[in-house]
Write a protein that holds these residues in place. Structure first.
Motif, PDB file in Angstrom:
ATOM      1  N   ASP A  22       0.878  -1.282   0.040  1.00  0.00           N
ATOM      2  CA  ASP A  22      -0.106   0.038   0.034  1.00  0.00           C
ATOM      3  C   ASP A  22       0.860   1.199   0.081  1.00  0.00           C
ATOM      4  O   ASP A  22       1.881   1.475   1.094  1.00  0.00           O
ATOM      5  N   PRO A  23       0.729   2.206  -0.950  1.00  0.00           N
ATOM      6  CA  PRO A  23       1.649   3.415  -1.117  1.00  0.00           C
ATOM      7  C   PRO A  23       1.431   4.333   0.213  1.00  0.00           C
ATOM      8  O   PRO A  23       2.458   5.013   0.343  1.00  0.00           O
ATOM      9  N   THR A  24       0.534   4.234   0.770  1.00  0.00           N
ATOM     10  CA  THR A  24       0.081   5.219   1.796  1.00  0.00           C
ATOM     11  C   THR A  24       0.448   4.592   3.204  1.00  0.00           C
ATOM     12  O   THR A  24       0.908   5.436   3.846  1.00  0.00           O
ATOM     13  N   THR A  25       0.391   3.487   3.197  1.00  0.00           N
ATOM     14  CA  THR A  25       0.856   2.843   4.749  1.00  0.00           C
ATOM     15  C   THR A  25       2.234   1.994   4.591  1.00  0.00           C
ATOM     16  O   THR A  25       2.647   1.639   5.720  1.00  0.00           O
ATOM     17  N   GLY A  26       2.573   1.493   3.286  1.00  0.00           N
ATOM     18  CA  GLY A  26       3.482   0.501   3.357  1.00  0.00           C
ATOM     19  C   GLY A  26       3.194  -0.694   3.579  1.00  0.00           C
ATOM     20  O   GLY A  26       4.235  -1.881   3.238  1.00  0.00           O
TER      21      GLY A  26
END
Length: 202
Positions: A22-26
């Motif tokens: 997930d690019p926002t949470t990793g």
């Protein structure tokens, strides 16, 4: 078959989220469903690795459980089959002629169309094209607003990198300029637009 092997079988197979986070949470997701673009406009996508023996109603129920697909329009459903067909975008033009030798045309399932009506349509395009050519005339172009025209263009669409057989569906036709929420009315309007685009050859 894979699902029968256990609850996690699919996420270690076609839904394995290797290298994806997930690019926002990793965070890495539990499973990932891959969508493959199936037309140049980016309005039609294929669910990769989802061939199944489930009924169409069951497929809609199951795939609609995926949050991003909750309100998706399913243009066609998965079936288990094996067909031999040409890599049409690389070898055929939108008149079903062989690019390397245009005097040779193909029709039917081997071109990558699916269905009896679609096979007949491909033969119609190839036959009309040849009839015009034998008379020294320029073959007619079928409007992309029509079913035949849109299917012909899909067959010859070089932007489709992983070509798979296709039957005619509303996803292949250009979208309307105005949004119509009611599906039946939307399809009726698309059909009327196609009829208006038809021209009778001389």
């Amino acid at each position: 078959v894979m699902a029968r092997r256990g609850e996690d079988a699919l996420r270690y197979g076609p839904f394995k989220p290797v290298g994806l986070s997930d690019p926002t949470t990793g965070a890495r997701h539990y499973a990932v469903l891959q969508l493959r673009k199936d037309n140049a406009d980016g309005t039609l996508f294929n669910l990769v690795g989802c061939q199944t023996h489930l009924t169409f109603a069951a497929q809609k129920e199951v795939f609609s459980l995926i949050p991003a697909l909750k309100n998706a329009d399913f243009m066609r459903y998965g079936v288990m089959h094996r067909n031999s067909f040409l890599d049409a975008p690389r070898h055929l033009d939108d008149h079903f002629r062989l690019k390397a030798e245009p005097r040779i045309a193909f029709a039917g399932q081997m071109t990558g169309v699916e269905g009896y009506v679609e096979s007949c349509a491909s033969g119609y395009v190839a036959g009309v094209t040849k009839a015009y050519e034998l008379q020294g005339l320029q073959p007619p172009d079928f409007s992309p607003l029509t079913a035949i025209g849109s299917l012909s263009r899909y067959i010859a669409d070089t932007s489709v990198t992983h070509f798979q057989p296709m039957n005619i569906n509303f996803g292949l036709l250009p979208q309307l300029d105005t949004r119509i929420k009611d599906k039946q009315q939307r399809y009726q309007t698309i059909a009327e637009r196609a009829l208006a685009a038809l021209t009778i050859p001389d």
